[in-house]
Write a protein that holds these residues in place. Structure first.
Motif, PDB file in Angstrom:
ATOM      1  N   GLN A  38      43.834  37.511  27.673  1.00 57.00           N
ATOM      2  CA  GLN A  38      45.189  37.499  28.229  1.00 57.00           C
ATOM      3  C   GLN A  38      45.403  38.725  29.118  1.00 57.00           C
ATOM      4  OE1 GLN A  38      48.257  37.522  25.253  1.00 57.00           O
ATOM      5  NE2 GLN A  38      49.878  37.170  26.735  1.00 57.00           N
ATOM      6  N   ARG A  39      44.984  39.879  28.641  1.00 58.74           N
ATOM      7  CA  ARG A  39      45.100  41.114  29.430  1.00 58.74           C
ATOM      8  C   ARG A  39      44.302  41.000  30.717  1.00 58.74           C
ATOM      9  NH1 ARG A  39      41.103  44.320  29.093  1.00 58.74           N
ATOM     10  NH2 ARG A  39      41.097  46.035  30.511  1.00 58.74           N
ATOM     11  N   ARG A  40      43.056  40.526  30.601  1.00 57.86           N
ATOM     12  CA  ARG A  40      42.179  40.403  31.764  1.00 57.86           C
ATOM     13  C   ARG A  40      42.782  39.469  32.805  1.00 57.86           C
ATOM     14  NH1 ARG A  40      37.896  39.029  29.269  1.00 57.86           N
ATOM     15  NH2 ARG A  40      38.159  36.790  29.325  1.00 57.86           N
ATOM     16  N   LEU A  41      43.241  38.308  32.385  1.00 55.91           N
ATOM     17  CA  LEU A  41      43.813  37.346  33.329  1.00 55.91           C
ATOM     18  C   LEU A  41      45.084  37.882  33.971  1.00 55.91           C
ATOM     19  CD1 LEU A  41      43.152  33.991  31.449  1.00 55.91           C
ATOM     20  CD2 LEU A  41      42.121  34.765  33.595  1.00 55.91           C
ATOM     21  N   SER A  42      45.872  38.616  33.219  1.00 58.96           N
ATOM     22  CA  SER A  42      47.085  39.211  33.769  1.00 58.96           C
ATOM     23  C   SER A  42      46.747  40.235  34.844  1.00 58.96           C
ATOM     24  CB  SER A  42      47.898  39.871  32.652  1.00 58.96           C
ATOM     25  OG  SER A  42      49.023  40.526  33.176  1.00 58.96           O
ATOM     26  N   VAL A  43      45.799  41.116  34.560  1.00 60.24           N
ATOM     27  CA  VAL A  43      45.393  42.142  35.526  1.00 60.24           C
ATOM     28  C   VAL A  43      44.837  41.486  36.780  1.00 60.24           C
ATOM     29  CG1 VAL A  43      43.693  43.981  35.966  1.00 60.24           C
ATOM     30  CG2 VAL A  43      44.994  43.952  33.824  1.00 60.24           C
ATOM     31  N   LEU A  44      43.968  40.512  36.620  1.00 59.40           N
ATOM     32  CA  LEU A  44      43.352  39.849  37.771  1.00 59.40           C
ATOM     33  C   LEU A  44      44.374  39.093  38.610  1.00 59.40           C
ATOM     34  CD1 LEU A  44      40.109  38.477  36.069  1.00 59.40           C
ATOM     35  CD2 LEU A  44      40.290  40.442  37.605  1.00 59.40           C
ATOM     36  N   ASP A  74      34.130  46.844  33.246  1.00 62.66           N
ATOM     37  CA  ASP A  74      33.978  48.202  33.778  1.00 62.66           C
ATOM     38  C   ASP A  74      34.150  48.304  35.288  1.00 62.66           C
ATOM     39  OD1 ASP A  74      33.463  48.945  31.181  1.00 62.66           O
ATOM     40  OD2 ASP A  74      31.288  49.153  31.463  1.00 62.66           O
ATOM     41  N   ARG A  75      33.720  47.280  36.020  1.00 59.58           N
ATOM     42  CA  ARG A  75      33.718  47.394  37.478  1.00 59.58           C
ATOM     43  C   ARG A  75      34.852  46.654  38.174  1.00 59.58           C
ATOM     44  NH1 ARG A  75      27.769  46.786  39.534  1.00 59.58           N
ATOM     45  NH2 ARG A  75      28.727  47.599  41.420  1.00 59.58           N
ATOM     46  N   ILE A  76      35.515  45.754  37.434  1.00 60.76           N
ATOM     47  CA  ILE A  76      36.617  45.015  38.072  1.00 60.76           C
ATOM     48  C   ILE A  76      37.931  45.227  37.331  1.00 60.76           C
ATOM     49  CG2 ILE A  76      37.486  42.745  38.762  1.00 60.76           C
ATOM     50  CD1 ILE A  76      34.597  41.841  39.114  1.00 60.76           C
ATOM     51  N   VAL A  77      37.987  44.818  36.076  1.00 65.36           N
ATOM     52  CA  VAL A  77      39.255  44.789  35.343  1.00 65.36           C
ATOM     53  C   VAL A  77      39.819  46.186  35.085  1.00 65.36           C
ATOM     54  CG1 VAL A  77      40.429  44.006  33.262  1.00 65.36           C
ATOM     55  CG2 VAL A  77      38.674  42.571  34.302  1.00 65.36           C
ATOM     56  N   ALA A  78      39.040  47.083  34.509  1.00 66.85           N
ATOM     57  CA  ALA A  78      39.542  48.420  34.178  1.00 66.85           C
ATOM     58  C   ALA A  78      40.022  49.188  35.411  1.00 66.85           C
ATOM     59  CB  ALA A  78      38.494  49.209  33.404  1.00 66.85           C
ATOM     60  N   PRO A  79      39.265  49.198  36.518  1.00 67.58           N
ATOM     61  CA  PRO A  79      39.770  49.910  37.703  1.00 67.58           C
ATOM     62  C   PRO A  79      41.048  49.286  38.279  1.00 67.58           C
ATOM     63  CG  PRO A  79      37.406  49.531  37.901  1.00 67.58           C
ATOM     64  CD  PRO A  79      37.877  48.775  36.706  1.00 67.58           C
TER      65      PRO A  79
END
Length: 160
Positions: free
Chosen positions: A20-26, A124-129
């Motif tokens: 859910q967090r990942r999809l929201s950030v993206l 590490d290279r997409i979501v966190a930044p």
């Protein structure tokens, strides 16, 4: 429970919050920044479109002050896509607006994040930044808003 087709979190399991967090950030990330980070990974999986991209309208509900009675605020356009990558993982995306290319990219990144071989790279290279960038922008807006805050108070005259 964690089949390659659904991955963790489909039924509310341990990975549901992360997904859910990942999809929201993206979904909230600027398309150009998302594309730049995607290209930097060098990943290029085989992709099969299962659904979409489809663009339509969704109802937007709101509450006055965040706590009042809900009401229909209007409608907004949204685009959704479902893909399956070569290793069998299925990724989904629903984004605000009509950018079918961005929606497809979000779905591909979601599917890759469900693949244990790529999950760490995606994080590490997409979501966190992207999440850090969004938090920094939010902090800047909060600082600007706080600088314009006005405190009102009432003085009591001694005539009682």
């Amino acid at each position: 429970m964690n089949s390659p087709q659904t991955g963790p979190g489909k039924d509310g399991g341990p990975g549901a919050r992360d997904r859910q967090r990942r999809l929201s950030v993206l979904a909230k990330a600027p398309a150009a920044e998302l594309l730049d980070r995607w290209k930097a990974t060098g990943l290029d999986p085989a992709v099969e479109l299962l659904r979409g991209p489809e663009t339509g309208l969704i109802a937007v509900r709101a509450r006055i002050g965040g706590a009042g009675q809900p009401f229909q605020a209007g409608e907004m356009s949204a685009t959704r896509v479902t893909v399956r990558i070569g290793t069998g993982q299925v990724g989904h995306a629903m984004i605000a607006g009509r950018d079918a290319r961005k929606a497809k990219l979000v779905a591909i990144i979601d599917a890759l994040a469900l693949d244990p071989a790529h999950a760490e790279t995606i994080e590490d290279r997409i979501v966190a930044p992207l999440e850090a960038m969004a938090m920094a922008a939010d902090g800047a807006v909060r600082s600007e808003t706080a600088a314009t805050k006005v405190n009102f108070f009432t003085m009591v005259r001694g005539e009682d």
